[in-house]
Design a protein around this motif. Structure first.
Motif, PDB file in Angstrom:
ATOM      1  N   PRO A  47       1.054  -1.130  -0.089  1.00 49.89           N
ATOM      2  CA  PRO A  47       0.023   0.100  -0.607  1.00 49.89           C
ATOM      3  C   PRO A  47       1.307   1.413  -0.113  1.00 49.89           C
ATOM      4  CG  PRO A  47      -0.021  -0.387   2.341  1.00 49.89           C
ATOM      5  CD  PRO A  47       0.697  -1.727   0.907  1.00 49.89           C
ATOM      6  N   PRO A  48      -0.076   2.552  -0.389  1.00 43.98           N
ATOM      7  CA  PRO A  48      -2.012   2.366  -0.592  1.00 43.98           C
ATOM      8  C   PRO A  48      -1.902   2.300  -1.593  1.00 43.98           C
ATOM      9  CG  PRO A  48       0.034   4.781  -0.754  1.00 43.98           C
ATOM     10  CD  PRO A  48       1.122   3.937  -0.438  1.00 43.98           C
ATOM     11  N   PHE A  49      -3.107   1.927  -1.177  1.00 46.38           N
ATOM     12  CA  PHE A  49      -3.765   1.400  -3.271  1.00 46.38           C
ATOM     13  C   PHE A  49      -4.954   2.962  -3.292  1.00 46.38           C
ATOM     14  CE2 PHE A  49      -2.331  -2.322  -1.598  1.00 46.38           C
ATOM     15  CZ  PHE A  49      -1.870  -2.449  -2.982  1.00 46.38           C
ATOM     16  N   HIS A  50      -5.084   3.002  -4.879  1.00 50.32           N
ATOM     17  CA  HIS A  50      -6.221   4.899  -5.027  1.00 50.32           C
ATOM     18  C   HIS A  50      -7.572   3.060  -4.900  1.00 50.32           C
ATOM     19  CE1 HIS A  50      -8.789   6.710  -7.237  1.00 50.32           C
ATOM     20  NE2 HIS A  50      -7.517   7.620  -7.398  1.00 50.32           N
ATOM     21  N   GLU A  51      -8.493   4.300  -3.944  1.00 54.38           N
ATOM     22  CA  GLU A  51      -9.711   3.908  -3.779  1.00 54.38           C
ATOM     23  C   GLU A  51     -10.540   3.409  -4.963  1.00 54.38           C
ATOM     24  OE1 GLU A  51     -11.726   7.504  -2.295  1.00 54.38           O
ATOM     25  OE2 GLU A  51     -11.788   8.218  -3.670  1.00 54.38           O
ATOM     26  N   ASP A  52     -10.146   3.848  -5.837  1.00 50.86           N
ATOM     27  CA  ASP A  52     -10.718   3.505  -7.310  1.00 50.86           C
ATOM     28  C   ASP A  52      -9.723   2.530  -8.372  1.00 50.86           C
ATOM     29  OD1 ASP A  52     -12.605   4.756  -6.760  1.00 50.86           O
ATOM     30  OD2 ASP A  52     -11.863   6.870  -7.664  1.00 50.86           O
ATOM     31  N   ASP A  53      -8.478   2.212  -7.632  1.00 53.54           N
ATOM     32  CA  ASP A  53      -7.694   0.962  -8.475  1.00 53.54           C
ATOM     33  C   ASP A  53      -6.689   0.662  -7.850  1.00 53.54           C
ATOM     34  OD1 ASP A  53      -6.144   0.075 -10.433  1.00 53.54           O
ATOM     35  OD2 ASP A  53      -6.002   1.514 -11.309  1.00 53.54           O
ATOM     36  N   ASP A  54      -6.752  -0.640  -7.551  1.00 54.43           N
ATOM     37  CA  ASP A  54      -6.312  -1.171  -7.207  1.00 54.43           C
ATOM     38  C   ASP A  54      -5.239  -2.750  -8.313  1.00 54.43           C
ATOM     39  OD1 ASP A  54      -8.021  -3.366  -7.371  1.00 54.43           O
ATOM     40  OD2 ASP A  54      -8.458  -4.258  -5.210  1.00 54.43           O
TER      41      ASP A  54
END
Length: 407
Positions: A47-54
């Protein structure tokens, strides 16, 4: 025309130092092919991951931009043959496995040099490679923290009365990666003049000793082990961080002209006469530091910087949020936008500090999905590749040889 657009780099590195090195080469225009083991570079899952794209995390996005990805299993002979076919046309190979790992697969430098005598084979390890110098530590794993500890960086970092402290960012990885890029380009230059490739090696421990060069010569000259001094400097004054009413500001008034301007701004013209040279100021550092600290404490950061103007080197201690708002960072394109693989919009990553007028570098495209470029690299069926990317990118991350990455 990018400066390195005629260079093909096979990138077998993982985590930070190696990928940072090859990212610099990609920024300069090299075609960097990231060869990943089954499951890919395990940093994809960090992480971190984007809330719309993991699809992958920010860590992977930041240092793998502008590269192409190919997933190969070196335990499989077909995949090893694919790799050897890529080596035939490559200029540079970069890897950061432990010593002996590539030998397990019959893919060590000597065998690959038979395929491509012009190949620059670049290893980046914690403690180097026996080909360039033996070390009793060469089979030990290493990460940034280990390199900082061994190289003397941690011992000199932190407050005088505090414990050894690592530098906040991974300089054991990143500084080694930068040196590795220099090492590679020097070997490429030699190859271009002679037609002969070679093995090059950059060790994290070596890089940290080089970075700590001041401590090395101090110990030689004085016989004393340098001590932690917080934000001050052992031989220069004033060179420190001071607490203002709303934050911290650094002041580095090293030259006599800087000192005179600081004295004028503080309303202490007598100091120019009392402490006319650097040695005088160093001897009186405790008294002068307290007085400068009192002057700074009564003002905001902006007021201090405004009072010192362009005549005294000084700056606020910024957070990354401040960097986002800084006009310098914007004008110098040090914050760039990178696309997300499976969502609209972009994320911000650090730009390239390498600037040129004729061949300006570019941070390139987003980081690749795992095995995204199999079709174009191995001339296989692109439709099958798309399916393979989806399956491979969601699988469990692993390392084909079961080894520990060097950085």
């Amino acid at each position: 025309m990018p400066a390195l657009d005629d260079l093909r780099v096979l990138d077998l590195t993982r985590v930070l130092g190696g990928p940072y090195c090859t990212m610099l080469l990609a920024d300069l225009g090299a075609d960097v092919v990231k060869i990943e083991p089954p499951g890919g570079d395990f940093v994809r899952e960090t992480p971190p991951f984007h809330e719309d794209d993991d699809s992958f995390g920010g860590y992977f996005q930041s240092v793998n931009r502008g590269k192409r990805s190919l997933e190969l299993d070196f335990t499989d002979e077909t995949d090893r043959e694919h790799f050897r076919s890529l080596v035939e046309e490559a200029d540079v190979l970069v890897e950061n496995y432990r010593v002996g790992t590539m030998e397990k697969f019959g893919l060590e430098y000597e065998r690959l040099a038979e395929i491509n005598p012009q190949l620059v084979y670049a290893s980046m390890r914690g403690f180097g490679d026996p080909r360039t110098g033996e070390s009793p530590k060469q089979h030990e794993p290493a990460f940034d923290l280990v390199a900082q500890a061994l190289g003397g960086i941690m011992h000199l970092t932190g407050q005088e009365d505090g414990p050894p402290t690592k530098v906040g960012f991974g300089i054991g990885d990143i500084f080694t990666g930068v040196l590795h890029a220099v090492n590679i380009l020097a070997a490429v230059h030699y190859r271009d003049r002679t037609g002969v490739g070679q093995f090059v090696d950059t060790a994290m421990y070596d890089a940290m000793i080089s970075l700590a060069e001041r401590a090395v010569y101090q110990y030689s000259y004085t016989g004393e082990v340098p001590k932690r001094q917080g934000n001050s400097h052992p031989t220069l004054f004033p060179y420190n961080a001071f607490e203002a009413a709303d934050g911290y500001v650094v002041v580095a008034a090293l030259g006599d002209n800087h000192w005179a301007s600081l004295c004028e701004a503080m309303g202490r013209p007598e100091w120019v006469v009392d402490y006319p040279d650097a040695r005088d100021r160093l001897e009186a550092r405790d008294e002068l530091r307290a007085a400068i600290g009192d002057w700074v404490a009564d003002r905001t950061v902006d007021e201090v910087c405004s009072a010192l103007g362009d005549d005294v080197p000084c700056a606020p201690v910024q957070t990354v949020a401040d960097v986002y708002e800084c006009e310098h960072a914007e004008r110098r394109e040090m914050l760039v936008e990178s696309a997300l693989p499976d969502a609209e919009g972009t994320v911000t990553i650090a730009g390239t500090p390498l600037k040129m007028t004729k061949t300006p570098p570019s941070p390139g495209e987003r980081a690749p999905l795992l095995d995204e470029h199999r079709g174009e690299l191995l001339e296989t069926d692109p439709a099958a590749d798309v399916e393979g990317v989806v399956e491979g990118d969601s699988g469990k991350v692993g390392v084909s040889d079961g080894g520990t990455p060097e950085d």
